[in-house]
Design a protein around this motif. Structure first.
Motif, PDB file in Angstrom:
ATOM      1  N   THR A  65       4.232  15.497 -51.444  1.00  8.71           N
ATOM      2  CA  THR A  65       5.169  15.108 -50.383  1.00  8.71           C
ATOM      3  C   THR A  65       4.487  14.424 -49.199  1.00  8.71           C
ATOM      4  N   GLU A  66       3.222  14.756 -48.953  1.00  5.56           N
ATOM      5  CA  GLU A  66       2.529  14.059 -47.866  1.00  5.56           C
ATOM      6  C   GLU A  66       2.349  12.597 -48.231  1.00  5.56           C
ATOM      7  N   ASN A  67       2.022  12.362 -49.496  1.00  4.61           N
ATOM      8  CA  ASN A  67       1.850  10.986 -49.945  1.00  4.61           C
ATOM      9  C   ASN A  67       3.162  10.227 -49.771  1.00  4.61           C
ATOM     10  N   LEU A  94       5.778  17.733 -34.195  1.00  2.92           N
ATOM     11  CA  LEU A  94       5.314  18.314 -35.464  1.00  2.92           C
ATOM     12  C   LEU A  94       4.737  17.238 -36.376  1.00  2.92           C
ATOM     13  N   CYS A  95       3.919  17.698 -37.313  1.00  2.00           N
ATOM     14  CA  CYS A  95       3.318  16.806 -38.307  1.00  2.00           C
ATOM     15  C   CYS A  95       4.372  15.856 -38.859  1.00  2.00           C
ATOM     16  N   LYS A  96       4.102  14.576 -38.767  1.00  2.00           N
ATOM     17  CA  LYS A  96       5.137  13.608 -39.142  1.00  2.00           C
ATOM     18  C   LYS A  96       5.292  13.499 -40.653  1.00  2.00           C
ATOM     19  N   TYR A  97       4.303  13.954 -41.403  1.00  2.00           N
ATOM     20  CA  TYR A  97       4.538  14.043 -42.849  1.00  2.00           C
ATOM     21  C   TYR A  97       5.683  15.038 -43.070  1.00  2.00           C
ATOM     22  N   ALA A  98       5.546  16.167 -42.406  1.00  2.00           N
ATOM     23  CA  ALA A  98       6.559  17.207 -42.555  1.00  2.00           C
ATOM     24  C   ALA A  98       7.910  16.715 -42.047  1.00  2.00           C
ATOM     25  N   ALA A 134      -4.250  25.517 -47.297  1.00  2.00           N
ATOM     26  CA  ALA A 134      -5.433  24.653 -47.277  1.00  2.00           C
ATOM     27  C   ALA A 134      -5.251  23.633 -46.165  1.00  2.00           C
ATOM     28  N   VAL A 135      -6.249  23.467 -45.373  1.00  5.13           N
ATOM     29  CA  VAL A 135      -6.305  22.445 -44.315  1.00  5.13           C
ATOM     30  C   VAL A 135      -5.505  22.759 -43.050  1.00  5.13           C
ATOM     31  N   CYS A 136      -4.234  23.153 -43.183  1.00 12.53           N
ATOM     32  CA  CYS A 136      -3.475  23.344 -41.927  1.00 12.53           C
ATOM     33  C   CYS A 136      -2.274  24.261 -42.108  1.00 12.53           C
ATOM     34  N   ASP A 137      -1.714  24.672 -40.982  1.00 14.38           N
ATOM     35  CA  ASP A 137      -0.544  25.558 -40.993  1.00 14.38           C
ATOM     36  C   ASP A 137       0.746  24.874 -41.447  1.00 14.38           C
ATOM     37  N   PRO A 138       0.968  23.595 -41.054  1.00 17.21           N
ATOM     38  CA  PRO A 138       2.238  22.973 -41.473  1.00 17.21           C
ATOM     39  C   PRO A 138       2.447  22.996 -42.986  1.00 17.21           C
ATOM     40  N   ARG A 139       1.370  23.182 -43.749  1.00 15.54           N
ATOM     41  CA  ARG A 139       1.509  23.028 -45.180  1.00 15.54           C
ATOM     42  C   ARG A 139       2.189  24.205 -45.873  1.00 15.54           C
ATOM     43  N   PHE A 140       2.331  25.323 -45.182  1.00 16.60           N
ATOM     44  CA  PHE A 140       3.216  26.346 -45.756  1.00 16.60           C
ATOM     45  C   PHE A 140       4.484  26.498 -44.923  1.00 16.60           C
ATOM     46  N   GLY A 286      -9.917  11.948 -38.799  1.00 15.26           N
ATOM     47  CA  GLY A 286      -8.487  11.678 -38.689  1.00 15.26           C
ATOM     48  C   GLY A 286      -7.971  10.959 -39.924  1.00 15.26           C
ATOM     49  N   LEU A 287      -6.700  11.182 -40.168  1.00 14.56           N
ATOM     50  CA  LEU A 287      -6.054  10.504 -41.289  1.00 14.56           C
ATOM     51  C   LEU A 287      -5.685   9.086 -40.832  1.00 14.56           C
ATOM     52  N   PRO A 288      -5.514   8.190 -41.760  1.00 19.73           N
ATOM     53  CA  PRO A 288      -5.283   6.792 -41.356  1.00 19.73           C
ATOM     54  C   PRO A 288      -3.898   6.542 -40.757  1.00 19.73           C
ATOM     55  N   ARG A 376      -1.379  11.592 -33.364  1.00 14.29           N
ATOM     56  CA  ARG A 376      -0.711  12.492 -32.434  1.00 14.29           C
ATOM     57  C   ARG A 376      -0.081  13.713 -33.107  1.00 14.29           C
ATOM     58  N   SER A 377       0.410  13.527 -34.318  1.00 18.16           N
ATOM     59  CA  SER A 377       1.151  14.655 -34.886  1.00 18.16           C
ATOM     60  C   SER A 377       0.320  15.514 -35.847  1.00 18.16           C
ATOM     61  N   CYS A 378      -0.932  15.153 -36.082  1.00 15.01           N
ATOM     62  CA  CYS A 378      -1.734  15.957 -37.019  1.00 15.01           C
ATOM     63  C   CYS A 378      -2.845  16.674 -36.276  1.00 15.01           C
ATOM     64  N   ARG A 379      -2.550  17.922 -35.936  1.00 15.44           N
ATOM     65  CA  ARG A 379      -3.560  18.696 -35.205  1.00 15.44           C
ATOM     66  C   ARG A 379      -4.779  19.001 -36.088  1.00 15.44           C
ATOM     67  N   ALA A 380      -4.510  19.333 -37.336  1.00 14.35           N
ATOM     68  CA  ALA A 380      -5.608  19.795 -38.191  1.00 14.35           C
ATOM     69  C   ALA A 380      -6.760  18.800 -38.252  1.00 14.35           C
ATOM     70  N   MET A 381      -6.427  17.523 -38.367  1.00 17.58           N
ATOM     71  CA  MET A 381      -7.486  16.541 -38.546  1.00 17.58           C
ATOM     72  C   MET A 381      -7.850  15.834 -37.241  1.00 17.58           C
ATOM     73  N   SER A 382      -7.075  16.031 -36.205  1.00 14.97           N
ATOM     74  CA  SER A 382      -7.369  15.323 -34.953  1.00 14.97           C
ATOM     75  C   SER A 382      -8.054  16.214 -33.922  1.00 14.97           C
ATOM     76  N   ASP A 406      -0.518   7.424 -34.706  1.00 13.67           N
ATOM     77  CA  ASP A 406      -0.057   8.529 -35.536  1.00 13.67           C
ATOM     78  C   ASP A 406      -0.247   8.174 -37.002  1.00 13.67           C
ATOM     79  N   ILE A 407      -0.138   9.204 -37.863  1.00 14.43           N
ATOM     80  CA  ILE A 407      -0.231   8.945 -39.294  1.00 14.43           C
ATOM     81  C   ILE A 407       0.992   8.171 -39.778  1.00 14.43           C
ATOM     82  N   VAL A 408       2.141   8.482 -39.195  1.00 11.44           N
ATOM     83  CA  VAL A 408       3.402   7.924 -39.699  1.00 11.44           C
ATOM     84  C   VAL A 408       4.176   7.181 -38.617  1.00 11.44           C
TER      85      VAL A 408
END
Ligand code: SF4
Ligand code: SF4
Lengths: 437, 389
Positions: A65-67, A94-98, A134-140, A286-288, A376-382, A406-408
């Motif tokens: 789903t992130e992809n 919040l994480c913009k992937y989410a 894995a990696v961050c809290d938003p993922r669960f 950081g993610l691209p 801006r929206s990805c704390r884990a990698m930023s 931002d990532i998105v």
């Protein structure tokens, strides 16, 4: 919602192999749509959760789903999903992937069908949700909240890294044990949900392919140390797709063999990603910015090439384990041992494994500048980037640029400002490079 | 200047003083040779510290104080509470700590932890891995992680932590938790005996005292509020529950109460989460500690296995809020969510919908912890309170 691709936002690829990724991505979503039509199990999954091979071995079609969120960003159609998630009450920080994922599923729940104009036919309706820590809290948290839109079985796993500063070898056993148990509980859930038993031998075989894939990928990237650099980061952000999303499939292995051959040929013939390579840079964190990968073209126009990156970096291959090791233990050891290996290296050096990776890559790839993306929206990698930069500076005074966007979410991005920043950064890189000569 | 005089003062005034000057008692104890261990969030096993005669000191931020130093070390997209804590530390406000322990509560704390260690170089620094899952294997893992931590602390303190000492510490902390529940229960009546702002101050004070001194403070506050002259009737004031994470200064509660409501219950890390559930006093103490912190502590950072349907999942995760609302006769809820606190932010719409489904009006606030925009919040809170009346 029509696909409104105004200006070209994607980066021009340098290698032929990278050009093959887009059809692979399309096929990924198509496969899930076919699985849905045939009533086969489909799982929403989070990248790098370490359960890729398990899904493959059980014939569960994953949707990463992130992809998908990144895809909507690259196509510049993410906004309606984000707006929908905001309307549901989710914070726009919040994480913009989410946010894209939540918005997508909220619209589907409301209309009863895949949102109109969704790229690549959209994400098929999953039959299960597999979150991870894995990696961050938003993922669960993200999948937990999807219950609002679907009553779909959900299972989340912990992926634990031995990141305690007092981690000792004695502690390794219980880390591996916990990780193994977490995978076991996942397999139980999958068996129950799909009604199919895990074929352990098959999993073992898939892991063999995965290990080989990682090795070939790793070897291919060693070739990027050459001058001129045969492959830039914009290609990497495509080329990492098979390793992360098709791991364990023969197709992924073949892909990296092809990439390896192409890079080898380029190196032998001194073909660089940039015509007159002037500056070699590290993508240091950081993610691209998926919405505007074309920013890489701008760097190239100034003679700068990103030779390597810390994000989605191929994991360092480990010694193969004995054949008598249970595949789940093999998987778990991989998680723990990779981290331990990185820590061991850091102990010899600067003390922090993340900074050590930056220092090593700067040196090995002969880079004279580093960029980090503060998404801006990805704390884990930023988060931590300022600190990493500070630490790096204690060892080498390499010029560093923080790109802010931002990532998105393209609303967090200013092209004019970024280009001005890039100009100033490249000037600093030029002076630095000269000072080294 | 700290004197033993002002440490004898008790009751609400003392709570107020300690909540404002949180290092007061810690510094005094330190000068007497005690070791002070700072910790963040609610996942540090306090019982370990107490049993080893170390003084646990909750690290908190400073509402209303601008960030000056932290910008050079931590990005602006970090949780503003965490940034405030770091800023205070960089300004030497935490120079009385002998060590710090960071449990892995969330991404923000994880990042803060290595930064704190690198720049502030505490004598003791420990990052404790707390699982996010709650499967049987998660408890097993957490127990092992706690056991490793215990061994480390023993080395630091230079003495063995016996099961007996641990059990005594568990009992002491449980006693304090029971007293805090007793104090909290004084908000049940039509005219609450203690205001939300006063209770918060008391909570903050307890978190910067050694456990044995906590007991006396809470007892004296109970005594005082029970015996003070009755206030005018509060019967017409809406009874509000506050949901959120770190509220560590009374301004927000005060503002809600000034707006014509009574704050009668909370679900906060600096509130009921710290004392609603204790540690089991039977069986293996480390296991009991693992169970209390991982299972009984209600924080969105911990994933709860879904029982099946969404409805069942929501009930499993939030039914305790319904119990709170019923027990404390709550008329409305305010969600005070700290921006960039991802796990709370993800839960907020579910919490809002759940509370509304049980008939409670909800005001959902996202703020930056510093309360810089408190006047804007006041307008919203007043409108909300009026709507309930
Ligand atoms: S917060 Fe960052 S690491 Fe986590 S899911 Fe979002 S983009 Fe990925
Ligand atoms: S407020 Fe939220 S993000 Fe901040 S430290 Fe607490 S749990 Fe973490």
């Amino acid at each position: 919602m029509a696909e409104q691709q105004k200006t070209k936002t994607t980066a021009t690829k340098s290698t032929k192999t990278a050009g093959k990724v887009r059809p692979i991505v399309k096929k990924m979503y198509l496969r899930a749509q076919e699985a849905a039509a045939e009533g086969r199990p489909i799982a929403y999954g989070m990248v790098a959760s370490q359960y890729e091979e398990i899904l493959r071995a059980m014939d569960i079609t994953p949707i990463w789903t992130e992809n998908y969120a990144a895809l909507t960003a690259a196509k510049q159609v993410a906004e309606p999903y984000i707006t929908k998630a905001e309307a549901e009450g989710f914070s726009n920080v919040l994480c913009k992937y989410a946010m894209v994922g939540i918005g997508f599923d909220a619209i589907r729940a409301e209309t009863g069908k895949i949102p109109e104009g969704a790229p690549d036919g959209g994400m098929a309706q999953p039959t299960m949700l597999l979150g991870s820590s894995a990696v961050c809290d938003p993922r669960f948290k993200w999948y937990q909240t999807l219950g609002r839109y679907m009553d779909t079985p959900i299972h989340c796993i912990d992926v634990v890294y031995p990141n305690s500063n007092h981690f000792t070898l004695e502690m390794r056993d219980y880390y591996v044990k916990y990780q193994t148990e977490q995978f076991k509980e996942l397999v139980n859930f999958l068996e129950k949900t799909t009604g199919t038993k895990m074929d352990w031998e098959r999993l073992d075989h898939i892991m063999d392919i995965a290990d080989e894939t990682i090795q070939v990928w790793w070897d291919a990237y060693q070739l990027r140390k050459a001058t001129p650099c045969p492959m830039p980061s914009q290609d990497h952000f495509s080329c990492m797709v098979p390793a992360y999303y098709l791991l364990g499939e023969q197709e992924a292995l073949d892909f990296y063999r092809e990439l390896h051959d192409e890079l080898k040929e380029r190196v032998d013939n001194k073909v660089g990603a940039v015509e007159n390579e002037k500056y070699r840079l590290l993508w240091g964190g950081g993610l691209p910015p998926w919405h505007t990968l074309s920013i890489f073209n701008y760097f190239e126009s100034l003679g700068a090439v990103f030779t390597i990156e810390t994000s989605y970096h191929p994991p360092e291959p480990l010694e193969p384990m004995g054949k008598d090791v249970h595949p789940l233990k093999r998987l778990s050891s991989r998680v723990v041992d990779r981290a331990m290996k990185a820590q061991a290296r850091a102990k010899e050096g600067c003390g922090d494994s993340r900074v050590q990776q930056i220092l090593d890559l700067l040196k090995e790839y002969n880079n004279v500048g580093m960029m980090m993306h503060q998404a801006r929206s990805c704390r884990a990698m930023s988060l931590g980037q300022i600190h990493f930069k500070n630490m790096v500076q204690e060892h080498i005074k390499v010029p560093t640029m923080f790109m802010e966007s931002d990532i998105v979410d393209v609303r967090d991005y200013s092209e004019a400002q970024t280009k001005m920043q890039v100009d100033a950064f490249v000037d600093a890189v030029e002076s630095y490079a000269q000072s080294l000569n | 200047m700290v004197t033993s005089e002002n440490t004898k003062m008790n009751g609400l005034e003392r709570a107020k003083q300690l909540s404002k000057n949180r290092g007061l008692r810690a510094k005094e104890l330190r000068s007497q040779g005690r070791k002070i261990i700072g910790y963040l969030c609610s996942y540090a096993p306090l019982e370990f510290f107490t049993a080893l005669d170390l003084v646990p000191h909750r690290i908190m931020g400073s509402v209303g104080e601008p960030i000056i130093k932290a910008d050079a070390y931590l990005e602006p997209i970090a949780c503003p509470f965490v940034r405030s804590c770091l800023d205070k530390a960089l300004k030497d406000d935490y120079d009385f700590l002998d060590g710090v322990v960071f449990p892995h509560s969330c991404d923000n704390v994880q990042h803060l932890s290595s930064i704190w260690n690198y720049y502030l170089k505490p004598e003791l620094y420990y990052f404790l891995n707390v699982p996010h899952m709650t499967e049987p294997s998660s408890f097993e893992f957490f127990k092992s992680e706690l056991t490793a931590f215990k061994k480390y602390l023993e080395d630091f303190a230079g003495k063995e932590l016996t099961d007996q000492a641990l059990l005594e510490a568990i009992k002491l902390h449980n006693k304090n938790r029971a007293l805090l529940r007793e104090l909290n229960a004084l908000r049940k009546q039509d005219t609450p005996l203690i205001s939300g702002a006063e209770l918060l101050q008391t909570m903050v004070a307890t978190m910067v005292l050694p456990a044995d001194e906590e007991t006396g403070l809470i007892e004296s506050v109970i005594e005082e509020v029970k015996n003070r002259p009755p206030k005018d009737s509060d019967e017409d004031r809406p009874r509000i529950m506050i949901y959120g994470c770190e509220i560590d200064s009374p301004e927000f509660m005060q503002m809600v109460e000034d707006s014509g409501a009574s704050v009668v219950m909370d679900d906060l890390c600096t509130g009921t989460r710290g004392y609603w559930e204790g540690v089991d006093e039977t069986g293996d103490p480390v296991e009991a500690i693992a169970n209390r912190y991982l299972d009984k502590l209600r924080c969105p950072r911990t994933y709860r296995v879904s029982p099946g349907t969404h409805e069942a999942d929501i009930a499993n995760r939030f039914e305790y809020l319904k119990e709170y609302a019923e027990e404390f006769d709550v008329n409305g809820a305010i969600l005070y969510i700290i921006r960039y606190c991802d796990t709370q932010e993800f839960d907020a719409p579910d919490v809002r919908d759940y509370l509304q489904s049980i008939g409670l009006p909800v005001l959902h606030i996202e703020d930056d912890y510093t309360l810089a925009g408190i006047e804007g919040l006041r307008t919203r809170v007043q409108a909300f309170v009026e709507m309930i009346v």
